[in-house]
Scaffold this motif. Sequence first.
Motif, mmCIF file in Angstrom:
data_model
loop_
_atom_site.group_PDB
_atom_site.id
_atom_site.type_symbol
_atom_site.label_atom_id
_atom_site.label_comp_id
_atom_site.label_asym_id
_atom_site.label_seq_id
_atom_site.Cartn_x
_atom_site.Cartn_y
_atom_site.Cartn_z
ATOM 1 N N LYS A 1 21.818 -69.073 44.129
ATOM 2 C CA LYS A 1 21.281 -70.128 44.690
ATOM 3 C C LYS A 1 19.864 -70.370 44.721
ATOM 4 C CE LYS A 1 25.210 -69.947 48.204
ATOM 5 N NZ LYS A 1 25.390 -69.772 49.626
ATOM 6 N N TYR A 2 19.050 -69.286 44.542
ATOM 7 C CA TYR A 2 17.799 -69.382 44.543
ATOM 8 C C TYR A 2 17.133 -69.892 43.207
ATOM 9 C CZ TYR A 2 12.603 -68.250 44.453
ATOM 10 O OH TYR A 2 11.516 -68.344 44.569
ATOM 11 N N LEU A 3 17.940 -69.250 42.144
ATOM 12 C CA LEU A 3 17.565 -69.781 40.736
ATOM 13 C C LEU A 3 18.270 -71.123 40.516
ATOM 14 C CD1 LEU A 3 17.025 -69.327 37.666
ATOM 15 C CD2 LEU A 3 19.294 -68.515 37.312
ATOM 16 N N GLY A 4 19.144 -71.943 41.154
ATOM 17 C CA GLY A 4 19.795 -73.167 40.909
ATOM 18 C C GLY A 4 18.894 -73.993 41.606
ATOM 19 N N PHE A 5 18.261 -73.472 42.787
ATOM 20 C CA PHE A 5 17.240 -74.526 43.732
ATOM 21 C C PHE A 5 16.142 -74.537 42.839
ATOM 22 C CE2 PHE A 5 13.581 -74.795 46.508
ATOM 23 C CZ PHE A 5 13.874 -75.899 47.076
ATOM 24 N N ASN A 6 15.713 -73.438 42.119
ATOM 25 C CA ASN A 6 14.271 -73.508 41.218
ATOM 26 C C ASN A 6 14.558 -74.453 39.846
ATOM 27 O OD1 ASN A 6 11.602 -72.034 42.252
ATOM 28 N ND2 ASN A 6 13.681 -70.857 42.800
ATOM 29 N N ILE A 7 15.604 -74.356 39.340
ATOM 30 C CA ILE A 7 16.078 -75.142 38.044
ATOM 31 C C ILE A 7 16.140 -76.554 38.578
ATOM 32 C CG2 ILE A 7 17.722 -75.670 36.533
ATOM 33 C CD1 ILE A 7 18.361 -72.839 36.566
ATOM 34 N N MET A 8 16.721 -77.004 39.663
ATOM 35 C CA MET A 8 16.481 -78.271 40.256
ATOM 36 C C MET A 8 15.373 -78.820 40.218
ATOM 37 S SD MET A 8 18.192 -79.918 43.564
ATOM 38 C CE MET A 8 16.852 -79.181 44.593
ATOM 39 N N LEU A 9 14.258 -78.053 40.934
ATOM 40 C CA LEU A 9 13.026 -78.398 41.186
ATOM 41 C C LEU A 9 12.127 -78.643 39.889
ATOM 42 C CD1 LEU A 9 11.728 -76.389 44.378
ATOM 43 C CD2 LEU A 9 11.826 -78.899 44.252
ATOM 44 N N GLY B 1 13.712 -79.459 37.122
ATOM 45 C CA GLY B 1 13.844 -80.728 36.576
ATOM 46 C C GLY B 1 13.268 -81.968 37.348
ATOM 47 N N VAL B 2 12.975 -81.842 38.495
ATOM 48 C CA VAL B 2 12.442 -83.226 39.310
ATOM 49 C C VAL B 2 10.939 -83.078 39.043
ATOM 50 C CG1 VAL B 2 11.607 -83.675 41.427
ATOM 51 C CG2 VAL B 2 14.018 -83.021 41.398
ATOM 52 N N PHE B 3 10.377 -82.047 38.788
ATOM 53 C CA PHE B 3 8.969 -81.962 38.467
ATOM 54 C C PHE B 3 8.826 -82.388 36.984
ATOM 55 C CE2 PHE B 3 8.235 -78.367 41.516
ATOM 56 C CZ PHE B 3 7.986 -79.188 42.713
ATOM 57 N N LEU B 4 9.670 -82.023 36.045
ATOM 58 C CA LEU B 4 9.653 -82.637 34.940
ATOM 59 C C LEU B 4 9.735 -84.223 34.675
ATOM 60 C CD1 LEU B 4 9.111 -81.612 31.869
ATOM 61 C CD2 LEU B 4 11.389 -81.605 31.712
ATOM 62 N N MET B 5 10.646 -84.687 35.443
ATOM 63 C CA MET B 5 11.073 -86.087 35.273
ATOM 64 C C MET B 5 9.711 -86.738 36.151
ATOM 65 S SD MET B 5 14.906 -86.809 36.225
ATOM 66 C CE MET B 5 15.007 -85.648 37.570
ATOM 67 N N LEU B 6 9.050 -86.451 36.855
ATOM 68 C CA LEU B 6 7.966 -86.977 37.630
ATOM 69 C C LEU B 6 6.739 -86.863 36.790
ATOM 70 C CD1 LEU B 6 8.072 -85.404 41.368
ATOM 71 C CD2 LEU B 6 8.584 -87.912 40.649
ATOM 72 N N LEU C 1 3.131 -76.813 39.279
ATOM 73 C CA LEU C 1 4.376 -76.526 40.349
ATOM 74 C C LEU C 1 5.565 -76.237 39.189
ATOM 75 C CD1 LEU C 1 4.022 -79.511 42.657
ATOM 76 C CD2 LEU C 1 3.838 -77.112 43.221
ATOM 77 N N GLY C 2 5.561 -77.059 38.022
ATOM 78 C CA GLY C 2 6.682 -76.447 37.192
ATOM 79 C C GLY C 2 6.363 -75.092 36.562
ATOM 80 N N GLY C 3 5.383 -74.660 36.381
ATOM 81 C CA GLY C 3 5.117 -73.436 35.884
ATOM 82 C C GLY C 3 5.538 -72.534 37.014
#
Length: 182
Positions: A132-140, A142-147, A163-165
């Motif tokens: 769950k923690y890994l999935g949450f960080n992968i989602m974040l 992706g969001v930071f990369l799109m932004l 933040l992406g790092g």
Amino acid sequence: MSTMKQQESYVERVDTNDVMDIEMSKSIDIRGLDEAQRIIGHGELHDLNVTEEEMRKVVRKTDWAILPYLAVCYMFYYIDKTTLSYSAIFGMKEDLNLVGTEYSWLSSVFYFGYLFWAIPTNYFLLRLPVGKYLGFNIMLWGVFLMLQAACKSFASLTVLRVLGGAVEATADPAFMLITSMW
């Protein structure tokens, strides 16, 4: 039908010592144990009466279920490292009015976030469910990369790179934990 046979064969292999072990394992404090330790209790893997062929099947299924996901994540992380270079080729320097060493700093600040979050993320990986923690960080991530595509200044892109790092710092230790569980 085959499930019934498997259950029957498992029941045939259970003897009274196993039942006693299960009763004794109920008195063990299971806080802080992972799922496998909760199932096995205080016993060892060989106490489960699992054949070598059954173990190979489980390992093979696990490898084919988990490793492709890890490989795809690593591929996307690698692609992320190259997006800054591609963006520079397609005019990012001019669009953001980057001057002097600002472009070089955009590459470097990523690793500042990574270094800053490396120790806290290891702590969280030990305290929270890894998946769950890994999935949450992968989602974040992706969001930071799109932004990053919406950034209009050096400062906003710098914040998103840091933040992406930070969220990418979760990947290597989490992947190591996941593969070592099996």
